[in-house]
Design a protein around this motif. Structure first.
Motif, PDB file in Angstrom:
ATOM      1  N   UNK A  98     -36.048   8.435   7.568  1.00 47.18           N
ATOM      2  CA  UNK A  98     -36.211   7.522   8.696  1.00 47.18           C
ATOM      3  C   UNK A  98     -36.479   8.253  10.001  1.00 47.18           C
ATOM      4  N   UNK A  99     -35.760   9.347  10.233  1.00 50.27           N
ATOM      5  CA  UNK A  99     -35.915  10.081  11.490  1.00 50.27           C
ATOM      6  C   UNK A  99     -37.334  10.589  11.661  1.00 50.27           C
ATOM      7  N   UNK A 114     -42.605   5.509   4.795  1.00 54.53           N
ATOM      8  CA  UNK A 114     -41.361   6.281   4.726  1.00 54.53           C
ATOM      9  C   UNK A 114     -40.656   5.950   3.420  1.00 54.53           C
ATOM     10  N   UNK A 115     -40.293   6.988   2.679  1.00 57.21           N
ATOM     11  CA  UNK A 115     -39.695   6.778   1.356  1.00 57.21           C
ATOM     12  C   UNK A 115     -38.230   6.360   1.449  1.00 57.21           C
ATOM     13  N   UNK A 116     -37.461   7.041   2.259  1.00 61.51           N
ATOM     14  CA  UNK A 116     -36.049   6.699   2.415  1.00 61.51           C
ATOM     15  C   UNK A 116     -35.879   5.924   3.718  1.00 61.51           C
ATOM     16  N   UNK A 169     -34.068   0.049  10.593  1.00 66.26           N
ATOM     17  CA  UNK A 169     -34.700   0.433  11.864  1.00 66.26           C
ATOM     18  C   UNK A 169     -36.189   0.718  11.677  1.00 66.26           C
ATOM     19  N   UNK A 170     -36.566   1.307  10.548  1.00 64.76           N
ATOM     20  CA  UNK A 170     -37.986   1.589  10.277  1.00 64.76           C
ATOM     21  C   UNK A 170     -38.779   0.284  10.215  1.00 64.76           C
ATOM     22  N   UNK A 171     -38.235  -0.710   9.530  1.00 65.37           N
ATOM     23  CA  UNK A 171     -38.937  -1.974   9.353  1.00 65.37           C
ATOM     24  C   UNK A 171     -39.043  -2.740  10.671  1.00 65.37           C
ATOM     25  N   UNK A 172     -38.022  -2.617  11.514  1.00 62.71           N
ATOM     26  CA  UNK A 172     -38.021  -3.316  12.797  1.00 62.71           C
ATOM     27  C   UNK A 172     -38.954  -2.641  13.789  1.00 62.71           C
ATOM     28  N   UNK A 173     -38.892  -1.317  13.872  1.00 57.70           N
ATOM     29  CA  UNK A 173     -39.664  -0.604  14.890  1.00 57.70           C
ATOM     30  C   UNK A 173     -41.156  -0.525  14.573  1.00 57.70           C
ATOM     31  N   UNK A 174     -41.526  -0.846  13.336  1.00 59.78           N
ATOM     32  CA  UNK A 174     -42.960  -0.992  13.050  1.00 59.78           C
ATOM     33  C   UNK A 174     -43.535  -2.120  13.902  1.00 59.78           C
ATOM     34  N   UNK A 175     -42.728  -3.139  14.160  1.00 58.58           N
ATOM     35  CA  UNK A 175     -43.151  -4.229  15.044  1.00 58.58           C
ATOM     36  C   UNK A 175     -43.143  -3.794  16.509  1.00 58.58           C
ATOM     37  N   UNK A 176     -42.246  -2.891  16.868  1.00 59.28           N
ATOM     38  CA  UNK A 176     -42.130  -2.453  18.267  1.00 59.28           C
ATOM     39  C   UNK A 176     -43.401  -1.793  18.778  1.00 59.28           C
ATOM     40  N   UNK A 177     -44.219  -1.293  17.873  1.00 60.70           N
ATOM     41  CA  UNK A 177     -45.448  -0.602  18.303  1.00 60.70           C
ATOM     42  C   UNK A 177     -46.430  -1.541  18.990  1.00 60.70           C
ATOM     43  N   UNK A 178     -46.254  -2.837  18.828  1.00 61.92           N
ATOM     44  CA  UNK A 178     -47.143  -3.772  19.512  1.00 61.92           C
ATOM     45  C   UNK A 178     -47.048  -3.606  21.029  1.00 61.92           C
ATOM     46  N   UNK A 228     -40.826   1.393  -1.292  1.00 60.51           N
ATOM     47  CA  UNK A 228     -40.786   1.880   0.085  1.00 60.51           C
ATOM     48  C   UNK A 228     -41.999   1.329   0.820  1.00 60.51           C
ATOM     49  N   UNK A 229     -41.925   1.244   2.149  1.00 63.43           N
ATOM     50  CA  UNK A 229     -43.002   0.614   2.912  1.00 63.43           C
ATOM     51  C   UNK A 229     -44.045   1.607   3.411  1.00 63.43           C
ATOM     52  N   UNK A 230     -45.294   1.154   3.466  1.00 64.77           N
ATOM     53  CA  UNK A 230     -46.370   1.853   4.166  1.00 64.77           C
ATOM     54  C   UNK A 230     -47.001   0.838   5.117  1.00 64.77           C
ATOM     55  N   UNK A 231     -47.024   1.173   6.386  1.00 66.68           N
ATOM     56  CA  UNK A 231     -47.499   0.237   7.404  1.00 66.68           C
ATOM     57  C   UNK A 231     -48.943   0.531   7.778  1.00 66.68           C
TER      58      UNK A 231
END
Length: 679
Positions: free
Chosen positions: A284-285, A313-315, A319-328, A347-350
């Motif tokens: 995540x970091x 991000x694999x692990x 916070x990763x899922x939320x901050x992907x939206x913050x990039x807007x 795992x997610x790839x945005x």
């Protein structure tokens, strides 16, 4: 309280329940702005996502008090795009909701990804098709031991058809699978606070009467009168408790606020390819550092405005899922959250793009469409293709026809030149056919050369960058003299020569219908051909199996390239866009302007438009030749013209295969051809 339908507003219905009485809650609330259920104050019609999230947090705060100490809450909620011109933003509603529920005291145990194996297809051409929904798993306390965490967090289940008008997708099989993940004892109470047509109660009742019966009970809360009537019939529950206004329930709630990227994260700038990036972080970091790196001037300056980014991000953490939206807030749009699955985990790839209306981002969807499963070592010589359907999609309005003659075949027997008889038009035409083994190479195989030094250009035209030949530094696209030369694939040049020799081709067809008279309504030399009796032919069987051809534009060329070409021709002819409109039929009044636009509003003239433009702009060759070229492409997916749009749930790929798969979506044509030739 056992097997009861509470006819009430959701909060009022929850308040009549005893605290610490519910073992498991399973629900799927109305999604934001998805549909109108026809009553005042309904959930999902809030002004914005923050109000919707805030309202659900308030409702689930009340719900948490009703759960037993080790109670589990399964929450299925779908995401939504915020509609806007050009690039709609994926809102990450489920994960922003999860974040706020954690802040309110819930413990997030898991996020299960439900892949809908029979998902609704999409016609979207600038993103992946939505094929999954998350199921958020919460517990009332941190050490709840009811939930079985070893079962994995990926479910592959189909949608369920129901006889009711209610269209919410919450199948019985999903409820069954979720209940199997909880260690429930007898007398367990299962609650659905947004009961709808009573799917949860229906499943509980089936399990109670199954071969190995479970003595569980269901409580359903529903405000809609229509749904309560359906539930009574479907679940056989006779105990209906109607709550009107005699219970005082505080309804105060407020919308949530947007979260920004953390200030204490050190930026990590990924700058390997100015056209786009693919990078999968381990933790995540590192992922948050990559997001932070996207906000720097160095990152933005390095990449093109139409670049495409895939960062995963694999692990992951919430916070990763939320901050992907913050990039807007930093000038980027989230178009997809891809789910990469290895059977039991994900795992997610945005997929990010710049928030720009000046230029469309590069997204070559045709390169990754789901292709039909082909039969190995298929003997094309044994198939005559007579009667196989052809659909012409290169026109304003598509038409259908059938193959009536194979003029020439490839070495392996696949048709190369055919004659098509067009239904309802009393005309025929000779068409070139692309071989399925290399149609992608052909359609993206044009060479563009510098008009000065003749070297091959990496890109024909860059709408947002400098247009110079990398070899001789000649400025390109400044006037018609600096338009690049075009070099078509040798295979196409060979077939063009065959097609040009129409007279010799015509002699091959004389025996088809010696007594036929050519139609006076067509210029085709093959209009006299009769339709054959195809009843039991292999072609007729192909039609039944869904195999057919589409007649489409031969080459894939970026729209801004064509817009710049037309602009230079227009200026050279000293014409305004209005001058061109005045020389065309009235039906073109609202079309012509789009041919000269390089942003999202741009479009490419179809072949019949090109004939008109050639006369107006006094140009017969060049790019016009490319725009007029058409060919037949073999299709075996009956429901789609070009193949099935790829979904956002990806499985069965190694890390290297995934990177190459995603790169195909943005690589310039020359680099893309090199990549697939390597494989």
């Amino acid at each position: 309280m056992k097997d009861v339908i509470i006819h009430a507003d959701v909060v009022m219905g929850l308040e009549v329940l005893e605290n610490d009485s519910i073992t498991v809650a399973i629900t799927s609330p109305p999604y934001w702005r998805q549909r109108d259920y026809g009553f005042e104050g309904q959930i999902g019609r809030e002004k914005n996502p923050n109000e919707y999230i805030g309202r659900l947090v308030h409702i689930f705060h009340v719900l948490r008090k009703k759960l037993q100490k080790n109670g589990i809450f399964f929450l299925n909620v779908g995401d939504k795009y915020l509609s806007r011109y050009g690039k709609s933003q994926l809102l990450q509603i489920p994960y922003r909701l999860a974040r706020k529920m954690i802040d309110d005291g819930w413990h997030l145990k898991d996020i299960i990804m439900w892949h809908k194996t029979n998902h609704v297809p999409s016609s979207a051409r600038d993103r992946f098709t939505i094929t999954y929904e998350p199921v958020l798993v919460f517990s009332k306390n941190a050490h709840a031991d009811l939930y079985k965490e070893h079962l994995g967090n990926v479910l592959k289940l189909p949608l369920q058809q129901t006889p009711w008008k209610h269209t919410a997708v919450f199948p019985e099989s999903l409820v069954e699978h979720l209940l199997k993940r909880v260690n429930l004892m007898d007398d367990a109470i299962v609650l659905d606070p947004f009961a709808g047509t009573g799917t949860v109660a229906t499943v509980v009742r089936k399990l109670r009467t199954s071969l190995f019966p479970k003595r569980w009970y269901a409580i359903m809360i529903e405000k809609g009168d229509h749904f309560v009537e359906i539930m009574k019939k479907r679940t056989k529950i006779k105990n209906i408790k109607k709550v009107i206004g005699d219970v005082h329930v505080p309804q105060e709630w407020k919308g949530t606020s947007e979260e920004k990227l953390p200030d204490d994260v050190k930026p990590k700038e990924i700058t390997s390819d100015r056209h786009g990036e693919v990078y999968i972080a381990d933790v995540s970091e590192e992922f948050l550092s990559i997001l932070k790196g996207m906000t720097t001037d160095a990152f933005k300056t390095f990449h093109r405005e139409d670049a495409l980014y895939f960062f995963g991000v694999k692990n992951w953490t919430i916070d990763c899922l939320v901050h992907a939206h913050s990039l807007f807030q930093e000038g980027y749009v989230l178009r997809n959250m891809l789910i990469i699955s290895n059977i039991k985990s994900w795992y997610p790839v945005f997929m990010f793009v710049k928030h720009s209306t000046r230029v469309a981002y590069k997204f070559y969807l045709d390169r990754v469409r789901t292709r039909p499963k082909t039969v190995e070592n298929r003997d094309w010589w044994k198939e005559n293709f007579m009667g196989v359907k052809v659909r012409d999609i290169s026109r304003k309005k598509s038409i259908e026809g059938s193959i009536i003659k194979i003029v020439k075949r490839y070495e392996d027997g696949f048709p190369k030149i055919v004659v098509v008889s067009w239904k309802d038009f009393n005309e025929s035409s000779v068409e070139m056919v692309l071989h399925p083994r290399n149609d992608e190479l052909i359609m993206e195989g044009i060479f563009f050369r510098c008009p000065a030094c003749k070297s091959v250009l990496k890109e024909p035209y860059d709408p947002v960058g400098e247009n110079r030949c990398l070899s001789c530094r000649t400025a390109l696209w400044t006037c018609i003299e600096t338009i690049p030369f075009i070099e078509e694939p040798s295979e196409i040049n060979e077939m063009i020569k065959l097609l040009e020799n129409v007279d010799s081709l015509e002699q091959q067809f004389d025996h088809v219908n010696e007594s036929g008279k050519k139609s006076k309504n067509t210029k085709s030399k093959f209009a006299a051909m009769d339709r054959l009796n195809w009843g039991a032919s292999p072609g007729a069987r192909k039609v039944m199996l869904g195999e057919y051809f589409t007649k489409m534009r031969l080459y894939r060329i970026d729209q801004p390239t064509i817009a710049q070409y037309l602009t230079l021709l227009r200026k050279h002819a000293n014409l305004s866009i209005q001058n061109i409109i005045d020389q065309l039929p009235d039906s073109y009044k609202h079309t012509v302007g789009h041919w000269f636009r390089k942003d999202f509003g741009g479009s490419i003239p179809i072949p019949e438009d090109v004939l008109l433009l050639k006369n107006i702009l006094k140009m017969q060759d060049g790019f016009f030749s490319l725009l007029e070229r058409t060919a037949l492409k073999f299709q075996t997916v009956k429901a789609s013209i070009k193949g099935k749009n790829p979904g956002d749930f990806i499985e069965g790929m190694t890390d290297e295969e995934l990177v190459q798969y995603l790169k195909k979506l943005y690589l310039p044509p020359r680099e893309y051809l090199e990549l697939i030739r390597e494989n």
